[in-house]
Every structure is written in C-alpha cells, then in structure tokens.
Design a protein around this motif. Structure first.
Motif, PDB file in Angstrom:
ATOM      1  N   UNK A 287       0.822  -1.217   0.000  1.00 37.23           N
ATOM      2  CA  UNK A 287       0.000   0.000   0.000  1.00 37.23           C
ATOM      3  C   UNK A 287       0.852   1.261   0.000  1.00 37.23           C
ATOM      4  N   UNK A 288       2.027   1.179   0.610  1.00 38.83           N
ATOM      5  CA  UNK A 288       2.935   2.334   0.589  1.00 38.83           C
ATOM      6  C   UNK A 288       3.632   2.440  -0.764  1.00 38.83           C
ATOM      7  N   UNK A 289       4.088   1.297  -1.264  1.00 38.06           N
ATOM      8  CA  UNK A 289       4.867   1.279  -2.520  1.00 38.06           C
ATOM      9  C   UNK A 289       4.072   1.907  -3.669  1.00 38.06           C
ATOM     10  N   UNK A 290       2.756   1.683  -3.695  1.00 41.82           N
ATOM     11  CA  UNK A 290       1.953   2.203  -4.820  1.00 41.82           C
ATOM     12  C   UNK A 290       1.671   3.715  -4.700  1.00 41.82           C
ATOM     13  N   UNK A 291       2.156   4.303  -3.620  1.00 38.87           N
ATOM     14  CA  UNK A 291       1.982   5.763  -3.496  1.00 38.87           C
ATOM     15  C   UNK A 291       3.203   6.529  -3.985  1.00 38.87           C
ATOM     16  N   UNK A 292       4.162   5.795  -4.563  1.00 37.98           N
ATOM     17  CA  UNK A 292       5.372   6.410  -5.125  1.00 37.98           C
ATOM     18  C   UNK A 292       5.536   5.955  -6.571  1.00 37.98           C
ATOM     19  N   UNK A 299      13.912   4.293   0.548  1.00 33.07           N
ATOM     20  CA  UNK A 299      14.073   3.360   1.661  1.00 33.07           C
ATOM     21  C   UNK A 299      13.567   3.947   2.979  1.00 33.07           C
ATOM     22  N   UNK A 300      13.790   5.250   3.170  1.00 32.09           N
ATOM     23  CA  UNK A 300      13.379   5.880   4.447  1.00 32.09           C
ATOM     24  C   UNK A 300      11.901   5.629   4.724  1.00 32.09           C
ATOM     25  N   UNK A 301      11.066   5.951   3.720  1.00 33.96           N
ATOM     26  CA  UNK A 301       9.616   5.811   3.903  1.00 33.96           C
ATOM     27  C   UNK A 301       9.242   4.351   4.155  1.00 33.96           C
ATOM     28  N   UNK A 302       9.867   3.479   3.370  1.00 36.19           N
ATOM     29  CA  UNK A 302       9.539   2.057   3.480  1.00 36.19           C
ATOM     30  C   UNK A 302       9.944   1.498   4.845  1.00 36.19           C
ATOM     31  N   UNK A 303      11.190   1.762   5.232  1.00 36.88           N
ATOM     32  CA  UNK A 303      11.697   1.198   6.487  1.00 36.88           C
ATOM     33  C   UNK A 303      10.937   1.748   7.686  1.00 36.88           C
ATOM     34  N   UNK A 304      10.586   3.027   7.597  1.00 33.21           N
ATOM     35  CA  UNK A 304       9.835   3.648   8.699  1.00 33.21           C
ATOM     36  C   UNK A 304       8.491   2.940   8.891  1.00 33.21           C
ATOM     37  N   UNK A 305       7.808   2.681   7.772  1.00 30.82           N
ATOM     38  CA  UNK A 305       6.514   1.999   7.847  1.00 30.82           C
ATOM     39  C   UNK A 305       6.662   0.599   8.455  1.00 30.82           C
ATOM     40  N   UNK A 306       7.679  -0.132   7.995  1.00 32.11           N
ATOM     41  CA  UNK A 306       7.879  -1.501   8.495  1.00 32.11           C
ATOM     42  C   UNK A 306       8.178  -1.466  10.000  1.00 32.11           C
ATOM     43  N   UNK A 307       9.075  -0.562  10.387  1.00 33.18           N
ATOM     44  CA  UNK A 307       9.439  -0.462  11.817  1.00 33.18           C
ATOM     45  C   UNK A 307       8.203  -0.173  12.658  1.00 33.18           C
ATOM     46  N   UNK A 308       7.406   0.796  12.209  1.00 37.33           N
ATOM     47  CA  UNK A 308       6.211   1.183  12.978  1.00 37.33           C
ATOM     48  C   UNK A 308       5.240   0.003  13.074  1.00 37.33           C
ATOM     49  N   UNK A 309       5.085  -0.707  11.977  1.00 35.11           N
ATOM     50  CA  UNK A 309       4.132  -1.814  11.966  1.00 35.11           C
ATOM     51  C   UNK A 309       4.614  -2.967  12.857  1.00 35.11           C
ATOM     52  N   UNK A 310       5.910  -3.244  12.811  1.00 32.96           N
ATOM     53  CA  UNK A 310       6.436  -4.332  13.653  1.00 32.96           C
ATOM     54  C   UNK A 310       6.291  -3.968  15.135  1.00 32.96           C
ATOM     55  N   UNK A 311       6.484  -2.668  15.443  1.00 32.08           N
ATOM     56  CA  UNK A 311       6.289  -2.212  16.828  1.00 32.08           C
ATOM     57  C   UNK A 311       4.832  -2.386  17.248  1.00 32.08           C
ATOM     58  N   UNK A 312       3.927  -2.036  16.301  1.00 32.09           N
ATOM     59  CA  UNK A 312       2.496  -2.181  16.611  1.00 32.09           C
ATOM     60  C   UNK A 312       2.168  -3.653  16.885  1.00 32.09           C
ATOM     61  N   UNK A 313       2.763  -4.567  16.129  1.00 32.21           N
ATOM     62  CA  UNK A 313       2.546  -6.006  16.382  1.00 32.21           C
ATOM     63  C   UNK A 313       3.004  -6.378  17.782  1.00 32.21           C
ATOM     64  N   UNK A 314       4.183  -5.818  18.170  1.00 25.47           N
ATOM     65  CA  UNK A 314       4.729  -6.140  19.504  1.00 25.47           C
ATOM     66  C   UNK A 314       3.780  -5.660  20.587  1.00 25.47           C
ATOM     67  N   UNK A 315       3.236  -4.435  20.416  1.00 27.25           N
ATOM     68  CA  UNK A 315       2.303  -3.879  21.415  1.00 27.25           C
ATOM     69  C   UNK A 315       1.044  -4.733  21.492  1.00 27.25           C
ATOM     70  N   UNK A 316       0.551  -5.132  20.303  1.00 30.12           N
ATOM     71  CA  UNK A 316      -0.679  -5.974  20.282  1.00 30.12           C
ATOM     72  C   UNK A 316      -0.429  -7.264  21.066  1.00 30.12           C
ATOM     73  N   UNK A 317       0.791  -7.807  20.910  1.00 35.62           N
ATOM     74  CA  UNK A 317       1.081  -9.118  21.517  1.00 35.62           C
ATOM     75  C   UNK A 317       1.276  -9.005  23.014  1.00 35.62           C
ATOM     76  N   UNK A 318       1.690  -7.794  23.515  1.00 36.68           N
ATOM     77  CA  UNK A 318       2.035  -7.699  24.945  1.00 36.68           C
ATOM     78  C   UNK A 318       0.813  -7.267  25.770  1.00 36.68           C
TER      79      UNK A 318
END
Ligand code: AMP
Length: 318
Positions: A287-292, A299-318
């Motif tokens: 969904x991010x890739x198709x906006x460019x 890479x900045x935009x992509x990595x930032x999104x992945x990092x944020x999403x992985x963090x959100x997964x961690x919060x959901x799990x804890x």
C-alpha cells in the motif's frame, strides 16, 4: 538468520518525465524488487539475488546496486557475450504508463547456461528459493530441463520453494506453453503467491473459488492469493481465510505492488510471523509502494513503515 535465494532478472529502468523531461535511471525487475523489499524489511536474513549479468558498465552498476541494498551478489554470473536488459517507462499526459523493452537477448536469460557447482551447492544450503513466472518465461526452451533438474535438487536438499506466476503474455510463445510450465512450478512449490488476475487471464477463472479449486490437486502448503485492493485469500493444509486490504486513495503507480507484497510476506514468514501478521505487514508495505512512482520506493519511507508496523505487532502481543 535465514538464507533466501531469489532467481530472476534485473533490468536497467529508464523513466522519462518530471521537470525538464529528464531520463531517470534505476534498476528493477519483479524478482529483484521482491529481493530488495525482503531485505529492507528483514535485514537479519541473508538474501541472495541469483541472475546473469555481463562484463559491461551497466552490469557493474547493477551489482553495486544489489550490494547497496544489502543483497548478496555471489550468485550473479557473468556472461561473456550478453548484457542486462533495459526498459523505458513513459507516462502520457493522462498519466497512462507504457513500457518499451529491450530484453530478448539479456544476460539473465543465459543463467541456466551459467549454472555451476558452486551455485548448486550454495542454493542447496538455502532455506528458501523464490522464482516467478517471469524467471521461467525468459529461459530459453532448451534450458528449461536444466532449471527443473536444479529445482528438484533443491527440493531433495530440503529447500522450501516459493513461486509467483506473475503471468506476462508477451513473454510466452503460447498460453499452452505457459500453462505447462506453471503446472510444473505449482507442483514443485510449497508456497504460491499469485495475483488473481493471473488466473483470470491464463485459465479463464471467474472467481476465487475457481482458483482455489484449480490449485487444490497440487501439494501447496501456503496459497496466498492477492486480489488488489479487495482482499488477500490464504489457504494452508489446515485452514483458509480472507484478510481485508485497506484501499489506498492516492495510488500513484502500482508497479511492484505484488513484488513488495511477496518480499515482505516471505521475509516475515521466514522470521517466524504467522500468516495473518505476514499478510498484514505485506499489504501495508504494498500500500505504501503504490503511493510512489517506480518499482523501488525511497528506503526511508519504506523502512519507517515496516518499523512502525512491527512495533504495533509487539504492542498488540504484549
Ligand atoms: P495486486 O498484484 O494488484 O493484487 O496487488 C498486490 C498487493 O498490493 C495487494 O495484495 C494489496 O495488498 C496491494 N494493493 C494493490 N492495489 C492496492 C490499492 N489500490 N490499495 C491498497 N493496496 C493495494
């Protein structure tokens, strides 16, 4: 760390447009894009791009580009007589893109002739091997037996095989030819990541149920069917379910949507995420890739999104 090998073609991409109508250069190709996004999202994996290149300056840039993206280049082989393919993307005044290719004689097409024991031994030790219908389509018919023999060696060695049909009619001599090669690929693959359109075009399937029924006789462990902005359908030996995709309003360029999805999905699965989380992450990334514009986004935009999403997964799990 998982060892992942991706086999396909990378081309020089020329893109005309913007201020001054300048020609922008970059490198892209479906499997290469998948490799780039996989590595960006999951840096801990060892990701190797397997392909043929030449001895020319574009080939040197291509290899340097792979390295800059953190990809291993030890499975690149150099053809003495062939160079990388090139394609030109043009966008008209209505925003419609058209593509012009010079790839009939590319070095990547020579890869099976360049296959050596070093590649065989290295790839047999990998955890995952990914290829696409485009990787297959560009092989010379006389080289196909070598590819299928290579794939059966990988299977015997316990390497998981993953495949995206990515059907491109113009690369095939006939639909029958493509269907035959795809049936061998479906039979060999544990993970299959098709877009639903591939089946509509090549097999005339009208519905998702048609696609699922078609795939049922094959021993596919993970079938992940991408259906654009609508949904992603997942089927394993034990269950099946559909996951929603949040449609993007500001679609700029859908190039590489499926490729980025594949890379992030495979990287996430190899990192131990379950199918649901892997699809969620992959769909967010696509969904991010198709906006460019272009296949490979900053890479900045992509990595930032992945990092944020992985963090959100961690919060959901804890
Ligand atoms: P496709 O190859 O068109 O099925 O797209 C691959 C993936 O990209 C889909 O599974 C979605 O996750 C994502 N995608 C494609 N188009 C859109 C869109 N308009 N909005 C949001 N995500 C999209």
């Amino acid at each position: 760390m998982q060892k992942i090998v991706l086999f396909g073609e990378c081309m020089l991409e020329l893109r005309q447009g913007g201020e001054g109508n300048i020609m922008h250069r970059s490198f892209a190709g479906d499997v290469f894009n998948t490799a780039v996004y996989l590595k960006r999202a999951f840096f801990e994996h060892q990701v190797s791009f397997m392909s043929g290149v030449g001895h020319d300056v574009i080939s040197q840039e291509l290899a340097a580009n792979c390295q800059a993206e953190g990809l291993q280049t030890s499975l690149l082989r150099r053809s003495a007589s062939h160079n990388p393919g090139i394609y030109l993307v043009q966008t008209d005044e209505h925003g419609e893109r058209s593509f012009l290719y010079w790839r009939e004689n590319s070095a990547a097409r020579q890869m099976m002739k360049l296959l050596d024991d070093d590649i065989r031994n290295t790839v047999c030790k990998a955890d995952l091997f990914f290829f696409s219908g485009i990787s297959l389509a560009i092989l010379a018919p006389e080289d196909r037996a070598t590819f299928w023999q290579f794939l059966s060696e990988l299977q015997e060695a316990g390497v998981t095989i993953a495949f995206d049909p990515n059907y491109r009619a113009r690369l095939w001599q006939s639909e029958d030819d493509a269907r035959h090669q795809f049936s061998l690929a479906f039979a060999a693959s544990a993970i299959v990541l098709p877009g639903i359109e591939d089946f509509a075009t090549l097999y005339g399937h009208q519905t998702l149920e048609d696609v699922v029924a078609f795939c049922a006789p094959f021993n596919i462990k993970e079938l992940i069917i991408k259906n654009g902005p609508s949904s992603v359908f997942c089927k394993t030996e034990y269950c099946h379910f559909s996951l929603p995709v949040e449609p993007v309003k500001n679609v700029v360029d859908t190039t590489s949507a499926g490729d980025s999805f594949n890379g992030v999905y495979l990287g996430a699965r190899q990192a131990g995420y379950d199918i649901k989380l892997a699809v969620e992450l992959a769909a967010k990334a696509a969904g991010l890739v198709i906006q460019f514009p272009g296949a490979i986004v900053p890479n900045e935009n992509f990595s930032e999104l992945i990092r944020a999403q992985l963090l959100a997964f961690e919060h959901q799990a804890s």
